[in-house]
Design a protein around this motif. Structure first.
Motif, mmCIF file in Angstrom:
data_model
loop_
_atom_site.group_PDB
_atom_site.id
_atom_site.type_symbol
_atom_site.label_atom_id
_atom_site.label_comp_id
_atom_site.label_asym_id
_atom_site.label_seq_id
_atom_site.Cartn_x
_atom_site.Cartn_y
_atom_site.Cartn_z
ATOM 1 N N VAL A 241 0.851 -1.185 0.000
ATOM 2 C CA VAL A 241 0.000 0.000 0.000
ATOM 3 C C VAL A 241 0.893 1.243 0.000
ATOM 4 O O VAL A 241 2.031 1.210 0.485
ATOM 5 C CB VAL A 241 -0.968 0.044 1.214
ATOM 6 N N LYS A 242 0.385 2.320 -0.542
ATOM 7 C CA LYS A 242 1.132 3.565 -0.548
ATOM 8 C C LYS A 242 1.255 4.080 0.878
ATOM 9 O O LYS A 242 0.290 4.064 1.641
ATOM 10 C CB LYS A 242 0.435 4.602 -1.432
ATOM 11 N N VAL A 243 2.453 4.542 1.219
ATOM 12 C CA VAL A 243 2.719 5.055 2.563
ATOM 13 C C VAL A 243 2.956 6.553 2.450
ATOM 14 O O VAL A 243 3.898 6.985 1.798
ATOM 15 C CB VAL A 243 3.948 4.358 3.183
ATOM 16 N N ASP A 244 2.075 7.336 3.061
ATOM 17 C CA ASP A 244 2.265 8.785 3.021
ATOM 18 C C ASP A 244 2.193 9.409 4.408
ATOM 19 O O ASP A 244 1.981 10.598 4.563
ATOM 20 C CB ASP A 244 1.266 9.448 2.075
ATOM 21 N N ASN A 245 2.382 8.579 5.429
ATOM 22 C CA ASN A 245 2.416 9.048 6.805
ATOM 23 C C ASN A 245 3.875 9.074 7.251
ATOM 24 O O ASN A 245 4.485 8.026 7.436
ATOM 25 C CB ASN A 245 1.577 8.122 7.702
#
Length: 141
Positions: A65-69
């Motif tokens: 999954v995309k990680v943007d945290n």
């Protein structure tokens, strides 16, 4: 161009000329390097599994999954996971003083950072970051 099959591994022999090569760090790398400019270690935290990657990455290796945290990692918790000692320069000449390159990791994170290390360099040694310029420089206590 030719394949060299005389050794166990296959090697590709060719000449590649490049006058200039630019590497872009991407969004996650930009967050990581901006953190270094502020004296911080920045990782990315997966919202699905909770893993924290150092340096920050764009996608979770396990969940895809995309990680943007992006999260700040405790820079004072780093330790030496592995290291090597370099005694000669790239021309084979002895160095005046050996150079230590260490892989440092942080608890509860995935990944690590290669750094120049000084002090009592040993596996498990606690590190103090002395320079956030790239590559990092650490002192092992």
């Amino acid at each position: 161009m030719s394949w060299d099959k005389s050794v166990k591994e296959i090697r590709w022999n060719d000449v590649m000329e490049a006058e200039r090569y630019e590497y872009t760090v991407g969004p996650a790398g930009e967050e990581f390097f901006n953190g270094l400019k502020q004296g911080k270690i920045v990782g990315s935290k997966c919202s699905k599994c909770g893993k924290v990657y150092v340096p920050a990455r764009l996608y979770c290796e396990d969940c895809f999954v995309k990680v943007d945290n992006y999260v700040e990692v405790n820079k004072d918790s780093g330790y030496v996971d592995s290291y090597t000692v370099i005694y000669k320069d790239d021309e084979g000449r002895p160095l005046e003083k050996p150079v230590y390159v260490a892989l440092i990791r942080f608890p509860n994170t995935v990944g690590g950072l290669l750094c120049y290390a000084e002090g009592n360099v040993r596996i498990g040694g606690k590190v103090k970051i002395t320079s956030f310029d790239w590559p990092l420089r650490v002192t092992v206590e």
